[in-house]
Design a protein around this motif. Structure first.
Motif, short mmCIF file in Angstrom:
data_model
loop_
_atom_site.label_atom_id
_atom_site.label_comp_id
_atom_site.label_asym_id
_atom_site.label_seq_id
_atom_site.Cartn_x
_atom_site.Cartn_y
_atom_site.Cartn_z
N ARG A 54 -0.32 -5.02 3.45
CA ARG A 54 -1.41 -5.75 4.39
C ARG A 54 -2.56 -6.25 3.49
O ARG A 54 -2.95 -5.48 2.42
CB ARG A 54 -2.00 -4.68 5.52
N ASN A 55 -3.13 -7.37 3.76
CA ASN A 55 -4.39 -8.01 2.80
C ASN A 55 -5.44 -7.58 3.85
O ASN A 55 -5.73 -7.78 4.89
CB ASN A 55 -4.30 -9.57 2.97
N THR A 56 -6.36 -6.69 3.13
CA THR A 56 -7.46 -6.05 3.80
C THR A 56 -8.48 -6.94 4.04
O THR A 56 -9.27 -6.46 5.08
CB THR A 56 -7.84 -4.63 3.08
N GLN A 57 -8.46 -8.01 3.63
CA GLN A 57 -9.70 -8.95 3.96
C GLN A 57 -9.11 -9.78 5.03
O GLN A 57 -10.08 -10.18 5.95
CB GLN A 57 -9.86 -10.08 2.62
N THR A 58 -7.88 -10.29 5.18
CA THR A 58 -7.45 -11.32 6.01
C THR A 58 -6.85 -10.63 7.54
O THR A 58 -6.80 -11.19 8.43
CB THR A 58 -6.57 -12.15 5.81
N GLY A 59 -6.22 -9.30 7.15
CA GLY A 59 -5.82 -8.43 8.19
C GLY A 59 -4.16 -9.01 8.38
O GLY A 59 -3.51 -8.55 9.09
N LEU A 60 -3.89 -10.04 7.47
CA LEU A 60 -2.44 -10.62 7.44
C LEU A 60 -1.57 -9.93 6.58
O LEU A 60 -2.04 -8.95 5.76
CB LEU A 60 -2.34 -11.93 7.08
N VAL A 61 -0.03 -10.12 6.91
CA VAL A 61 0.70 -9.45 5.74
C VAL A 61 0.38 -9.80 4.45
O VAL A 61 -0.01 -11.01 4.09
CB VAL A 61 2.09 -9.83 6.24
N GLY A 62 0.20 -8.90 3.68
CA GLY A 62 -0.30 -9.33 2.06
C GLY A 62 0.72 -9.50 1.23
O GLY A 62 1.93 -9.43 1.65
N ALA A 63 0.57 -9.57 -0.09
CA ALA A 63 1.35 -9.74 -1.26
C ALA A 63 1.36 -8.53 -1.77
O ALA A 63 0.61 -7.76 -2.00
CB ALA A 63 0.63 -11.05 -2.27
N GLY A 64 2.59 -8.29 -2.46
CA GLY A 64 2.99 -6.84 -3.15
C GLY A 64 4.36 -6.42 -2.64
O GLY A 64 4.94 -7.07 -1.88
N THR A 65 4.83 -5.38 -3.13
CA THR A 65 6.04 -4.87 -3.10
C THR A 65 5.84 -3.22 -2.77
O THR A 65 5.05 -2.53 -3.35
CB THR A 65 7.30 -4.87 -4.04
N LEU A 66 6.52 -2.95 -1.48
CA LEU A 66 6.65 -1.54 -1.07
C LEU A 66 7.07 -0.79 -2.20
O LEU A 66 8.20 -1.07 -2.89
CB LEU A 66 7.18 -1.22 0.13
N PRO A 67 6.81 0.75 -2.29
CA PRO A 67 7.70 1.44 -3.28
C PRO A 67 9.09 1.35 -2.79
O PRO A 67 9.49 1.28 -1.64
CB PRO A 67 7.16 2.86 -2.79
#
Length: 133
Positions: A54-67
């Protein structure tokens, strides 16, 4: 956060309050598949949960990879949760065994965080007729 009850087609559906949290890569311990999701949440063994970035600034799905070992949008089940430390373990099976296997802590760049949330409303009863007053 409030607990939500709703009634549809003769059934009550429930989504517990306090079952949403964000955490980072430092909160993931690969050995033992321990996830420090945050203290004093209401997770109970058997609760269905899902994960996403989650992108904590926009509230949208964020960038990165889950464990590695966790797939976004897939239902997992709480095996154990320590409310005082915030550490949880999860299983991919509703039988609550085995604990998932993690091979990485995932990747994140600010302002992104991993999010764990109660997956869906759960039916808690069926009734013939009801009203709220």
């Amino acid at each position: 956060m409030a607990t939500v009850l709703s009634g549809v087609s003769g059934a009550f559906y429930y989504k517990p309050a306090g079952t949403l949290s964000t955490f980072g890569t430092a909160d993931v311990t690969v050995a033992g598949a321990l996830l420090n999701v945050g203290a004093n949440l209401n997770f109970k063994p058997g609760d269905p949960v899902k994960f996403l970035v989650r992108n904590t600034q926009t509230g949208l799905v964020g960038a990165g990879t889950l464990p590695a070992g966790i797939t976004a949008g897939t239902a997992y089940y709480i095996i154990g949760y320590n409310a005082s430390t915030g550490v949880a373990t999860v299983s991919a099976s509703a039988t609550l065994t085995p604990v998932i296997t993690l091979t990485t802590t995932g990747t994140l760049a600010a302002p992104n965080k991993f999010e764990i949330y109660y997956s869906d409303f759960a039916a808690v009863s069926e009734v013939r007729d009801w009203s709220l007053e």
